[in-house]
Design an enzyme around this catalytic site. Structure first.
Site, PDB file in Angstrom:
ATOM      1  N   CYS A 114      46.695  33.194  37.704  1.00 21.28           N
ATOM      2  CA  CYS A 114      45.234  33.131  37.669  1.00 21.28           C
ATOM      3  C   CYS A 114      44.683  34.032  36.559  1.00 21.28           C
ATOM      4  CB  CYS A 114      44.655  33.541  39.026  1.00 21.28           C
ATOM      5  SG  CYS A 114      42.872  33.308  39.163  1.00 21.28           S
ATOM      6  N   CYS A 115      45.197  35.246  36.467  1.00 20.67           N
ATOM      7  CA  CYS A 115      44.762  36.157  35.400  1.00 20.67           C
ATOM      8  C   CYS A 115      45.097  35.591  34.023  1.00 20.67           C
ATOM      9  CB  CYS A 115      45.428  37.518  35.567  1.00 20.67           C
ATOM     10  SG  CYS A 115      44.754  38.525  36.905  1.00 20.67           S
ATOM     11  N   CYS A 203      37.989  41.172  39.359  1.00 23.41           N
ATOM     12  CA  CYS A 203      37.363  40.017  39.995  1.00 23.41           C
ATOM     13  C   CYS A 203      37.091  40.316  41.467  1.00 23.41           C
ATOM     14  CB  CYS A 203      38.263  38.788  39.863  1.00 23.41           C
ATOM     15  SG  CYS A 203      38.408  38.166  38.179  1.00 23.41           S
ATOM     16  N   CYS A 206      39.863  40.057  44.173  1.00 31.92           N
ATOM     17  CA  CYS A 206      41.053  40.874  43.903  1.00 31.92           C
ATOM     18  C   CYS A 206      40.741  42.365  43.806  1.00 31.92           C
ATOM     19  CB  CYS A 206      41.718  40.407  42.607  1.00 31.92           C
ATOM     20  SG  CYS A 206      42.200  38.675  42.631  1.00 31.92           S
ATOM     21  N   CYS A 231      47.117  43.115  34.577  1.00 28.96           N
ATOM     22  CA  CYS A 231      46.757  41.699  34.682  1.00 28.96           C
ATOM     23  C   CYS A 231      47.247  40.882  33.496  1.00 28.96           C
ATOM     24  CB  CYS A 231      45.239  41.549  34.806  1.00 28.96           C
ATOM     25  SG  CYS A 231      44.338  42.184  33.383  1.00 28.96           S
TER      26      CYS A 231
END
Length: 240
Positions: A114-115, A203, A206, A231
């Site tokens: 996702c990162c 985010c 997270c 990340c």
């Protein structure tokens, strides 16, 4: 600049005051930008504007930030009268990812994918058009991944055979307390989440507030084991 030049420059800047490092960075490079997301980065903007008014500033808009963070970005923009370029993920890639894995897959299979889509790829696109960038990394942010980071380096994560990218870390040897001393002394804007127990802010899904005496990175990706919490923006640190 050659690797030898970088080594000389690092020797010159070793343990120097952040303003000295910033001044050197802005003297050496015209095509340079500050990466902005947190308290450290606003301190850099505050210092840099006293040296040069035409600084470039960018920030990663992952689409998953806290509402307070979006307000913070706008507050900084208005306070300093600077343009802040918002970098966003590739829409097609992100749409496929969400369609295939949903909105919270990172809780099951880790945050890296996702990162990579929301942060690393947009950053890579931006850095391909810069000669150097300035970050707010500090050694005390991570005992595992940031202790060997130098004040200036060739960015091994984002340099290519055709494009050498230089990375400056002016606040490297400052503590969190020194950052906040500057914020209070110079009335620097900060994210209101800091007043709610958040220290390191990423985010919304997270990031969570930390308890007293917990390390600031404890609030990031807390469901994952291990202490090497990066990340991908500073992926080179994992090789240190």
């Amino acid at each position: 600049m050659t690797t030898f030049d970088i080594e000389q420059l690092q020797t010159e800047l070793d343990r120097k005051n952040p303003r000295v490092i910033l001044k050197k960075a802005l003297e050496l490079f015209d095509n340079i930008a500050i990466s902005f997301s947190g308290a450290e980065d606003v301190v850099l903007i505050d210092m840099a504007l006293a040296i040069r008014k035409d600084i470039q500033v960018f920030s990663l808009d992952t689409g998953r930030l806290h509402p307070e963070t979006y307000r913070f970005i706008e507050k900084v923009r208005k306070h300093y009268g600077v343009d802040i370029e918002l970098l966003t993920p590739d829409r097609d890639v992100l749409d496929r990812f969400v369609k295939n894995k949903g909105l919270f897959s990172f809780y099951q299979d880790g945050h890296q994918e996702c990162c990579g889509i929301r942060k690393v790829e947009p950053l890579k696109r931006k850095l391909a058009h810069l000669d150097a960038w300035i970050t707010g990394q500090r050694k005390d942010q991570s005992l595992d991944t940031r202790q060997a980071v130098p004040e200036v380096e060739i960015d091994g994560a984002f340099s290519t055979a055709d494009h050498q990218l230089v990375k400056f870390n002016p606040l490297l040897n400052w503590s969190s307390a020194q950052v906040w001393d500057h914020i209070e002394a110079y009335q620097v804007p900060y994210n209101e989440l800091h007043e709610k127990g958040f220290i390191s802010i990423g985010c919304e899904p997270c990031t969570r507030a930390v308890l007293p005496n917990q390390h600031e990175r404890a609030g990031r990706w807390w469901w994952e084991s291990g202490a090497k919490k990066e990340c991908g923006l500073h992926a080179g640190n994992l090789k240190q």
